[in-house]
Write a protein that holds these residues in place. Structure first.
Motif, mmCIF file in Angstrom:
data_model
loop_
_atom_site.group_PDB
_atom_site.id
_atom_site.type_symbol
_atom_site.label_atom_id
_atom_site.label_comp_id
_atom_site.label_asym_id
_atom_site.label_seq_id
_atom_site.Cartn_x
_atom_site.Cartn_y
_atom_site.Cartn_z
ATOM 1 N N MET A 1 0.839 -1.204 0.000
ATOM 2 C CA MET A 1 0.000 0.000 0.000
ATOM 3 C C MET A 1 0.872 1.252 0.000
ATOM 4 S SD MET A 1 -3.276 0.563 2.411
ATOM 5 C CE MET A 1 -3.918 -0.997 1.796
ATOM 6 N N GLN A 2 0.522 2.240 -0.806
ATOM 7 C CA GLN A 2 1.340 3.452 -0.878
ATOM 8 C C GLN A 2 1.124 4.328 0.339
ATOM 9 O OE1 GLN A 2 1.211 5.661 -4.487
ATOM 10 N NE2 GLN A 2 2.934 4.422 -5.112
ATOM 11 N N ASN A 3 2.175 4.929 0.755
ATOM 12 C CA ASN A 3 2.166 5.738 1.955
ATOM 13 C C ASN A 3 2.102 7.199 1.530
ATOM 14 O OD1 ASN A 3 2.312 6.326 4.577
ATOM 15 N ND2 ASN A 3 4.290 5.349 4.958
ATOM 16 N N GLN A 4 0.905 7.613 1.047
ATOM 17 C CA GLN A 4 0.794 8.920 0.392
ATOM 18 C C GLN A 4 1.166 10.067 1.327
ATOM 19 O OE1 GLN A 4 0.118 9.235 -2.724
ATOM 20 N NE2 GLN A 4 -1.048 7.455 -3.354
ATOM 21 N N ALA A 5 0.472 10.131 2.472
ATOM 22 C CA ALA A 5 0.573 11.358 3.238
ATOM 23 C C ALA A 5 1.945 11.537 3.870
ATOM 24 C CB ALA A 5 -0.517 11.423 4.300
ATOM 25 N N SER A 6 2.647 10.420 4.183
ATOM 26 C CA SER A 6 3.940 10.612 4.825
ATOM 27 C C SER A 6 4.930 11.224 3.839
ATOM 28 C CB SER A 6 4.488 9.293 5.365
ATOM 29 O OG SER A 6 4.795 8.438 4.300
ATOM 30 N N ARG A 7 4.684 10.991 2.524
ATOM 31 C CA ARG A 7 5.523 11.668 1.548
ATOM 32 C C ARG A 7 5.312 13.169 1.591
ATOM 33 N NH1 ARG A 7 4.538 9.810 -3.987
ATOM 34 N NH2 ARG A 7 3.030 8.252 -3.347
ATOM 35 N N SER A 8 4.203 13.598 2.173
ATOM 36 C CA SER A 8 3.942 15.029 2.213
ATOM 37 C C SER A 8 4.403 15.651 3.525
ATOM 38 C CB SER A 8 2.457 15.306 2.001
ATOM 39 O OG SER A 8 1.735 14.915 3.142
ATOM 40 N N ALA A 9 5.164 14.900 4.330
ATOM 41 C CA ALA A 9 5.683 15.469 5.565
ATOM 42 C C ALA A 9 6.565 16.663 5.209
ATOM 43 C CB ALA A 9 6.494 14.418 6.319
ATOM 44 N N PRO A 10 6.468 17.735 5.984
ATOM 45 C CA PRO A 10 7.201 18.938 5.602
ATOM 46 C C PRO A 10 8.715 18.746 5.626
ATOM 47 C CG PRO A 10 6.016 19.248 7.708
ATOM 48 C CD PRO A 10 5.703 17.886 7.220
ATOM 49 N N ARG A 11 9.371 19.204 4.561
ATOM 50 C CA ARG A 11 10.842 19.291 4.614
ATOM 51 C C ARG A 11 11.132 20.778 4.620
ATOM 52 N NH1 ARG A 11 9.774 15.571 -0.190
ATOM 53 N NH2 ARG A 11 8.737 14.044 1.091
ATOM 54 N N PRO A 12 11.466 21.312 5.794
ATOM 55 C CA PRO A 12 11.473 22.777 5.948
ATOM 56 C C PRO A 12 12.288 23.469 4.867
ATOM 57 C CG PRO A 12 11.868 21.692 8.053
ATOM 58 C CD PRO A 12 11.885 20.618 7.001
ATOM 59 N N GLY A 13 11.714 24.485 4.262
ATOM 60 C CA GLY A 13 12.441 25.287 3.300
ATOM 61 C C GLY A 13 12.461 24.737 1.889
ATOM 62 N N GLY A 14 12.147 23.423 1.721
ATOM 63 C CA GLY A 14 12.235 22.833 0.387
ATOM 64 C C GLY A 14 11.025 23.143 -0.458
ATOM 65 N N ARG A 15 11.105 22.748 -1.741
ATOM 66 C CA ARG A 15 9.981 22.937 -2.649
ATOM 67 C C ARG A 15 8.773 22.151 -2.143
ATOM 68 N NH1 ARG A 15 7.702 20.379 -6.789
ATOM 69 N NH2 ARG A 15 6.497 21.718 -8.169
ATOM 70 N N SER A 16 9.077 20.943 -1.645
ATOM 71 C CA SER A 16 8.027 20.078 -1.144
ATOM 72 C C SER A 16 7.232 20.729 -0.027
ATOM 73 C CB SER A 16 8.708 18.805 -0.644
ATOM 74 O OG SER A 16 7.759 17.899 -0.202
ATOM 75 N N ALA A 17 7.938 21.381 0.897
ATOM 76 C CA ALA A 17 7.262 22.046 2.018
ATOM 77 C C ALA A 17 6.430 23.217 1.519
ATOM 78 C CB ALA A 17 8.292 22.525 3.040
ATOM 79 N N ARG A 18 6.955 23.936 0.506
ATOM 80 C CA ARG A 18 6.194 25.082 -0.020
ATOM 81 C C ARG A 18 4.924 24.612 -0.715
ATOM 82 N NH1 ARG A 18 11.356 26.765 -1.554
ATOM 83 N NH2 ARG A 18 10.934 26.316 -3.745
ATOM 84 N N VAL A 19 5.033 23.505 -1.479
ATOM 85 C CA VAL A 19 3.840 22.967 -2.150
ATOM 86 C C VAL A 19 2.816 22.540 -1.105
ATOM 87 C CG1 VAL A 19 2.959 21.029 -3.513
ATOM 88 C CG2 VAL A 19 4.984 22.283 -4.289
ATOM 89 N N GLN A 20 3.295 21.837 -0.064
ATOM 90 C CA GLN A 20 2.350 21.382 0.958
ATOM 91 C C GLN A 20 1.638 22.563 1.614
ATOM 92 O OE1 GLN A 20 3.107 18.268 3.811
ATOM 93 N NE2 GLN A 20 2.415 19.597 5.460
ATOM 94 N N ALA A 21 2.410 23.579 1.965
ATOM 95 C CA ALA A 21 1.811 24.741 2.643
ATOM 96 C C ALA A 21 0.793 25.418 1.721
ATOM 97 C CB ALA A 21 2.904 25.720 3.070
ATOM 98 N N ALA A 22 1.155 25.582 0.432
ATOM 99 C CA ALA A 22 0.247 26.261 -0.505
ATOM 100 C C ALA A 22 -1.048 25.475 -0.665
ATOM 101 C CB ALA A 22 0.931 26.434 -1.864
ATOM 102 N N VAL A 23 -0.941 24.139 -0.758
ATOM 103 C CA VAL A 23 -2.127 23.312 -0.971
ATOM 104 C C VAL A 23 -2.990 23.299 0.295
ATOM 105 C CG1 VAL A 23 -2.932 20.953 -1.428
ATOM 106 C CG2 VAL A 23 -1.103 21.950 -2.826
ATOM 107 N N HIS A 24 -2.352 23.146 1.463
ATOM 108 C CA HIS A 24 -3.127 23.156 2.711
ATOM 109 C C HIS A 24 -3.871 24.493 2.863
ATOM 110 C CE1 HIS A 24 -1.477 19.663 5.354
ATOM 111 N NE2 HIS A 24 -1.517 19.319 4.094
ATOM 112 N N GLN A 25 -3.159 25.605 2.591
ATOM 113 C CA GLN A 25 -3.813 26.915 2.728
ATOM 114 C C GLN A 25 -4.950 27.063 1.728
ATOM 115 O OE1 GLN A 25 -0.436 29.528 2.442
ATOM 116 N NE2 GLN A 25 0.395 28.749 4.371
ATOM 117 N N ALA A 26 -4.762 26.535 0.519
ATOM 118 C CA ALA A 26 -5.826 26.619 -0.491
ATOM 119 C C ALA A 26 -7.065 25.858 -0.017
ATOM 120 C CB ALA A 26 -5.323 26.058 -1.827
ATOM 121 N N VAL A 27 -6.869 24.665 0.559
ATOM 122 C CA VAL A 27 -8.000 23.890 1.077
ATOM 123 C C VAL A 27 -8.736 24.701 2.145
ATOM 124 C CG1 VAL A 27 -8.671 21.850 2.427
ATOM 125 C CG2 VAL A 27 -7.018 21.620 0.555
#
Lengths: 187, 187
Positions: B1-27
């Motif tokens: 089973m894919q572990n979707q949400a843990s891949r979205s754990a914040p990596r501070p300062g990275g692109r990944s963290a910025r995408v997560q923050a933008a998407v969470h705020q949009a929701v």
């Protein structure tokens, strides 16, 4: 809070029962054809030959309709097996109950019920469980056996194993059930 | 089973963290504006300034994204209060935990997490709870106190009261907590 799904309880032979059966069958046909993702109330209404407002009035929203269909499929059809003793009955029923809840259809039902607003589906789900334990207790008492309170079985056996099905994604083993049941059997 | 949400754990300062923050705020912005009903991944993507496929790749589906946002809002921000004793700490934390879980935002989080496919959100929700109990145990041990196993607290206190929040729609009272906690305190 409105008690949506209980209003959809079957009234045998009536218009209400026919509408419920048609809508439930429509949900199942559409799920079989195309899965869960494309399901909408207008599509279900068209398939069932009723108006969307009939569905909204009766079930509230898609989540509550899906929970109602899922619960109907998992509703116990007969009293629990009679093994000759309260302890044996309880052990046999718990094994079957957790096998069902941890199965793919059981997990899908739990997702539908626990993901939907309102409390009606949740309460029916709990009632399916407590009514079966109550039936085992009544049978034990008729045999003249010592029994235990339904609440103890819910607290000590059902809740801890349901917690693990829901939050750890695990399937209770016979040993998991036995470890929690044994200290709660009548002495 | 894919572990979707843990891949979205914040990596501070990275692109990944910025995408997560933008998407969470949009929701959150879209939910504040128009509630839950009209939410779609394309609308969230447009609001966040990312492509829908970024969201599908990272979160799997809308249910898992909503569960991730809900969990993030309920994530404990600090270690549990230090009352000077294991017993006091546990009592204070349990009161706060159940108040939060039975509140409207807590129930909405539980619906999102338990209504979504996969097991990642569910496991994170359980981990938030067990990690807090582990922290109280470690603090008690440092003080030289007797403590109890985290599993006992989960089985005997968390699970039965969570079962009632989920299936009976009730809110645990102080007395409900105490009745299940007292027999499980260190002797």
């Amino acid at each position: 809070m409105q008690n949506q799904a209980s209003r959809s309880a079957p009234r045998p032979g009536g218009r209400s029962a026919r509408v419920q059966a048609a809508v439930h069958q429509a949900v199942q046909r559409l799920q079989d054809q195309a899965g869960r993702d494309g399901l909408t109330i207008p599509a279900i209404a068209a398939e069932a030959g009723v108006t969307p407002s009939t569905i909204y009035r009766r079930w509230g929203d898609l989540g509550q309709l899906l929970a109602d269909v899922a619960l109907e499929q998992l509703r116990p059809e007969s009293p629990p097996e009679d093994t000759g003793s309260f302890e044996g009955d309880l052990r046999a029923w718990l094994a079957q109950y957790f096998e069902e809840m941890a199965s793919e259809p059981g997990r899908a039902m739990l997702r539908d019920v626990l993901g939907s607003a309102g409390t009606d589906g949740q309460e029916r789900c709990m009632h399916f469980c407590t009514a079966q334990i109550d039936a085992l207790r009544a049978r034990g008492l008729q045999r003249g056996e010592a029994v235990v309170a339904t609440e103890s079985i819910v607290d000590q056996v059902i809740a801890p194993l349901m917690y693990r099905i829901l939050f750890a994604g695990t399937t209770p083993t016979t040993a998991d059930i036995e470890r929690r049941l044994a200290p709660n059997l009548p002495r």
